[in-house]
Design an enzyme around this catalytic site. Structure first.
Site, PDB file in Angstrom:
ATOM      1  N   GLY A 239       0.775  -1.239   0.000  1.00 18.97           N
ATOM      2  CA  GLY A 239       0.000   0.000   0.000  1.00 18.97           C
ATOM      3  C   GLY A 239       0.802   1.282   0.000  1.00 18.97           C
ATOM      4  N   GLU A 273       4.244  -6.570   1.902  1.00 18.14           N
ATOM      5  CA  GLU A 273       3.778  -6.959   0.554  1.00 18.14           C
ATOM      6  C   GLU A 273       3.702  -5.755  -0.394  1.00 18.14           C
ATOM      7  OE1 GLU A 273       0.554 -10.452   1.779  1.00 18.14           O
ATOM      8  OE2 GLU A 273      -0.144  -8.425   1.384  1.00 18.14           O
ATOM      9  N   PRO A 274       4.778  -5.051  -0.602  1.00 17.15           N
ATOM     10  CA  PRO A 274       4.701  -3.868  -1.466  1.00 17.15           C
ATOM     11  C   PRO A 274       4.628  -4.238  -2.948  1.00 17.15           C
ATOM     12  CG  PRO A 274       6.958  -4.263  -0.810  1.00 17.15           C
ATOM     13  CD  PRO A 274       6.141  -5.324  -0.128  1.00 17.15           C
ATOM     14  N   GLY A 275       3.862  -3.500  -3.695  1.00 15.20           N
ATOM     15  CA  GLY A 275       3.817  -3.695  -5.148  1.00 15.20           C
ATOM     16  C   GLY A 275       4.230  -2.404  -5.822  1.00 15.20           C
ATOM     17  N   ARG A 276       3.335  -1.409  -5.708  1.00 12.73           N
ATOM     18  CA  ARG A 276       3.541  -0.128  -6.396  1.00 12.73           C
ATOM     19  C   ARG A 276       4.858   0.545  -5.991  1.00 12.73           C
ATOM     20  NH1 ARG A 276      -1.105   2.967  -7.728  1.00 12.73           N
ATOM     21  NH2 ARG A 276      -2.173   1.802  -6.094  1.00 12.73           N
ATOM     22  N   ARG A 312      -5.582   3.087 -15.626  1.00  8.08           N
ATOM     23  CA  ARG A 312      -5.699   3.829 -14.362  1.00  8.08           C
ATOM     24  C   ARG A 312      -6.392   5.193 -14.509  1.00  8.08           C
ATOM     25  NH1 ARG A 312      -2.301   5.282 -11.214  1.00  8.08           N
ATOM     26  NH2 ARG A 312      -3.247   4.463  -9.332  1.00  8.08           N
ATOM     27  N   TYR A 316      -9.736   5.212 -12.304  1.00  6.80           N
ATOM     28  CA  TYR A 316      -9.668   5.945 -11.024  1.00  6.80           C
ATOM     29  C   TYR A 316      -9.510   7.451 -11.217  1.00  6.80           C
ATOM     30  CZ  TYR A 316      -7.707   1.257 -10.014  1.00  6.80           C
ATOM     31  OH  TYR A 316      -7.446  -0.094  -9.945  1.00  6.80           O
ATOM     32  N   CYS A 342     -12.897   3.628 -28.471  1.00 10.19           N
ATOM     33  CA  CYS A 342     -14.215   4.231 -28.628  1.00 10.19           C
ATOM     34  C   CYS A 342     -14.902   4.467 -27.288  1.00 10.19           C
ATOM     35  CB  CYS A 342     -15.069   3.333 -29.507  1.00 10.19           C
ATOM     36  SG  CYS A 342     -14.189   2.889 -30.991  1.00 10.19           S
ATOM     37  N   TYR A 371       0.502  -1.734 -12.058  1.00  8.88           N
ATOM     38  CA  TYR A 371      -0.907  -1.698 -12.480  1.00  8.88           C
ATOM     39  C   TYR A 371      -1.049  -1.057 -13.866  1.00  8.88           C
ATOM     40  CZ  TYR A 371      -1.077  -2.780  -7.560  1.00  8.88           C
ATOM     41  OH  TYR A 371      -0.840  -3.357  -6.351  1.00  8.88           O
TER      42      TYR A 371
HETATM   43  N1  LLP Z   1      -1.228  -7.066  -0.598  1.00 11.39           N
HETATM   44  C1  LLP Z   1      -2.513  -7.245  -0.908  1.00 11.39           C
HETATM   45  C2  LLP Z   1      -3.304  -8.231  -0.168  1.00 11.39           C
HETATM   46  C3  LLP Z   1      -3.095  -6.475  -1.923  1.00 11.39           C
HETATM   47  O1  LLP Z   1      -4.378  -6.649  -2.228  1.00 11.39           O
HETATM   48  C4  LLP Z   1      -2.313  -5.515  -2.625  1.00 11.39           C
HETATM   49  C5  LLP Z   1      -2.900  -4.706  -3.694  1.00 11.39           C
HETATM   50  C6  LLP Z   1      -0.952  -5.396  -2.274  1.00 11.39           C
HETATM   51  C7  LLP Z   1      -0.449  -6.180  -1.250  1.00 11.39           C
HETATM   52  C8  LLP Z   1      -0.032  -4.431  -2.975  1.00 11.39           C
HETATM   53  O2  LLP Z   1      -0.462  -3.112  -2.833  1.00 11.39           O
HETATM   54  P1  LLP Z   1       0.497  -1.913  -3.309  1.00 11.39           P
HETATM   55  O3  LLP Z   1       1.765  -1.959  -2.470  1.00 11.39           O
HETATM   56  O4  LLP Z   1       0.822  -2.113  -4.732  1.00 11.39           O
HETATM   57  O5  LLP Z   1      -0.307  -0.694  -3.070  1.00 11.39           O
HETATM   58  N2  LLP Z   1      -5.106  -1.273  -9.433  1.00 11.39           N
HETATM   59  C9  LLP Z   1      -4.964  -0.308  -8.368  1.00 11.39           C
HETATM   60  C10 LLP Z   1      -4.293  -0.872  -7.134  1.00 11.39           C
HETATM   61  C11 LLP Z   1      -4.978  -2.098  -6.579  1.00 11.39           C
HETATM   62  C12 LLP Z   1      -4.251  -2.700  -5.400  1.00 11.39           C
HETATM   63  C13 LLP Z   1      -4.787  -4.049  -5.095  1.00 11.39           C
HETATM   64  N3  LLP Z   1      -4.138  -4.712  -4.005  1.00 11.39           N
HETATM   65  C14 LLP Z   1      -4.228   0.918  -8.916  1.00 11.39           C
HETATM   66  O6  LLP Z   1      -3.857   0.916 -10.080  1.00 11.39           O
HETATM   67  O7  LLP Z   1      -4.056   1.891  -8.198  1.00 11.39           O
END
Ligand code: LLP
Length: 420
Positions: A239, A273-276, A312, A316, A342, A371
Site C-alpha cells: 500500500g 507486501e509492497p507492489g507499487r 488507471r 480511477y 471508442c 498496475y
Molecule cells: N497485498 C494485498 C493483499 C493487496 O491486495 C495488494 C494490492 C498489495 C499487497 C499491494 O499493494 P500496493 O503496495 O501495490 O499498493 N489497481 C490499483 C491498485 C490495486 C491494489 C490491489 N491490491 C491501482 O492501479 O491503483
C-alpha cells in the site's frame, strides 16, 4: 528516485535514449528500468534491516516473469492472489516458502495447487475459506499454515476503489470473528493458524493509517496471548504510495521509523507486501502521437496507446505525468492526451500543458510500472504492448508485442456456423 531523466532535450532510461527504443520496438511500449526496480526493493529492505522482514513483492502490480525474477534474485518473496500468479511465481524461480497467498475467492483447485506447492501460508479472508482450506489439506493429508486477514476498520485516505481495510470492504475478518476463529482453531486440525495479515489499501501516502491498523492488531495479539494463543507472523501488507504528481509520500526510512517500534513490540516475524512502491516508478508507457485534433473547445493529442494499455486514468481518474521524449519544442499548449478507443474515458491527461506536438512525436506516460501492463486488455481487439527492460545501455524485450493471431488463437467458429 528513478532512472528516467532528460539529458539535454532527450529523455533517457538509464543510459538509453527512449526514442531509440520506440523506433526499434514500436509503440505502445512499456519500458522498465532494472536499476530503479532493484533500488526500490533495496531501499525498503534497508529501511527495515534491523528486523529482517520477508518482503513479498505483490505480483499483481507487475507480473512479468523478468520483473519477478529480478526481485527474486535479490531475495524477494512474492505475494500472490490466484493460481495464475502462483504459476508465475514458481516459474520465476521463487522459493515456495517465500510465497504468501491472499484473495477472498480462492477456488478449491487454487487451494490444492498452493498446498501441493508448499507455499509459506494462506492469508485467510473468511470462516468459509478456512473450513475449505482445512478440508482440502485434510484430503491431501497435510497441515498447512495460514494467517487470518484482519479488517482493522481504518481509513487509509486513498481512492475508494483501492481502500480495503474499512469494515464495509469485502476484505478480511473483523477482530471479534477473528478471535472466535482462533479460539476454535482446534476444529481445523489441518490448518495451523500462525499469523495475522492486514492490508488496508493502496497508494497510501501517510503513516498514520498504518500506525492505527498496526496498533489495533498488536493490541489484539496481546489479548490473544493472554488467552494462550501464540502467533508467529504479522504481515502488514503493501500500500505504500508513490509520487505520481504533487504527492509527498513517506519515504521507506520515514515509514520504517514510524512503525518499527510497534513491530518490534509485537515480537512477531514481519512480512511486507509492497507492489507499487517497487514497480510503479520503474516503468513508463511510451506512445506515438497519431493525430492532432483541434475542436472549437479543445485540443486533442491522439496517441497510439489506449485505456486498454493503461486503464488507471479511466478507472480511477488517476493522474500520470506525460512527458515528451524530445522536449525541444518551445512554448507550452494546453491539450488532452487521448487514445484511439471508442470511449470518452480513454484518456491519459486532461487540460495538460505540453510542448507543441506534431504527428510522429513520442510521449512517455510516467509511473506506469505498477498496475499498467498487468491491468491491460485486448479491448477493441488491440494487441497488448511489448515490454522492454533496460539495464544501463542494454534493452531486452521481456514480452513480445501480441500478434493478430494471438487475438483469436483461443476462439472457435462452431461447425454449425461454418457453411457460408
Ligand atoms: N497485498 C494485498 C493483499 C493487496 O491486495 C495488494 C494490492 C498489495 C499487497 C499491494 O499493494 P500496493 O503496495 O501495490 O499498493 N489497481 C490499483 C491498485 C490495486 C491494489 C490491489 N491490491 C491501482 O492501479 O491503483
Amino acid at each position: 528516485m528513478h532512472e528516467f531523466k532528460y539529458k539535454g532535450n532527450q529523455f533517457y532510461c538509464e543510459k538509453i535514449k527512449i526514442e531509440e527504443l520506440a523506433v526499434r520496438f514500436g509503440t505502445p511500449l512499456y519500458v522498465y528500468s532494472y536499476h530503479t526496480l532493484v533500488d526500490h526493493f533495496l531501499k525498503l529492505r534497508n529501511a527495515f534491516r534491523s528486523i529482517k522482514p520477508l518482503i513479498c513483492y505483490s505480483v499483481k502490480a507487475n507480473s512479468n516473469l523478468a520483473i519477478l525474477r529480478a526481485l527474486v534474485n535479490i531475495g524477494a518473496g512474492l505475494d500472490i492472489v490466484s493460481g495464475g500468479e502462483l504459476y508465475r511465481a514458481l516459474k520465476a524461480g521463487c522459493p515456495p516458502q517465500k510465497i504468501v497467498y491472499a484473495s477472498v475467492g480462492k477456488t478449491d483447485k487454487e487451494i490444492e495447487e498452493a498446498i501441493r506447492s508448499k507455499i509459506l501460508f494462506f492469508n485467510v479472508e473468511s470462516a468459509a475459506e478456512l473450513e475449505n482450506i482445512n478440508r482440502i489439506a485434510g484430503r491431501l493429508n497435510r497441515v498447512v499454515q495460514a494467517a487470518i486477514r484482519i479488517n482493522p476498520d481504518v481509513e487509509p485516505k486513498t481512492h475508494k476503489y483501492i481502500t480495503t481495510g474499512k469494515i464495509t470492504n469485502k476484505f478480511g475478518i473483523d477482530f471479534k470473528n477473528a478471535g472466535q476463529m482462533l479460539l476454535l482453531r482446534r476444529a481445523f486440525p489441518n490448518v495451523r493458524l500462525s499469523g495475522l495479515h492486514i492490508h488496508i489499501g493502496s497508494q497510501i501516502t501517510e503513516s498514520e493509517p498504518y500506525v492505527a491498523a498496526i496498533n489495533k492488531t498488536i493490541a489484539f495479539v496481546g489479548a490473544l496471548r493472554k488467552k494462550g494463543i501464540k502467533l508467529e507472523y504479522l504481515n502488514i501488507g503493501g500500500g505504500l504510495g508513490i509520487i505520481y504528481n504533487q504527492e509527498t509520500p513517506q519515504t521507506a526510512e520515514r515509514f520504517a521509523a514510524k512503525i518499527l517500534p510497534l513491530l518490534r513490540k509485537s515480537g512477531l516475524k514481519i512480512i511486507l507486501e509492497p507492489g507499487r512502491f517497487i514497480a510503479g516508478n520503474a516503468g513508463v508507457l511510451v506512445t506515438r502521437v497519431q493525430y492532432i485534433k483541434n475542436t472549437p473547445k479543445k485540443k486533442f493529442i491522439i496517441v497510439d496507446a489506449g485505456m486498454n494499455d493503461l486503464i488507471r486514468p479511466a478507472l480511477y481518474e488517476a493522474y500520470h505525468q506525460v512527458l515528451p521524449l524530445n522536449k525541444s519544442r518551445g512554448a507550452l499548449e494546453c491539450a488532452d492526451v487521448v487514445g484511439p478507443i471508442c470511449e470518452s474515458g480513454d484518456f491519459f491527461a486532461k487540460e495538460r500543458k505540453l510542448p507543441k506536438m506534431k504527428e510522429g512525436d513520442y510521449l512517455a506516460v510516467m509511473s506506469a510500472g505498477a498496475y499498467g501492463f498487468s491491468m491491460s486488455s485486448n479491448y477493441n481487439s488491440r494487441r497488448r504492448a511489448a515490454e522492454v527492460m533496460v539495464l544501463e545501455d542494454r534493452a531486452i524485450v521481456i514480452r513480445k508485442r501480441e500478434t493478430y493471431e494471438d487475438l483469436t488463437e483461443k476462439e472457435t467458429i462452431p461447425p454449425f456456423l461454418s457453411s457460408i
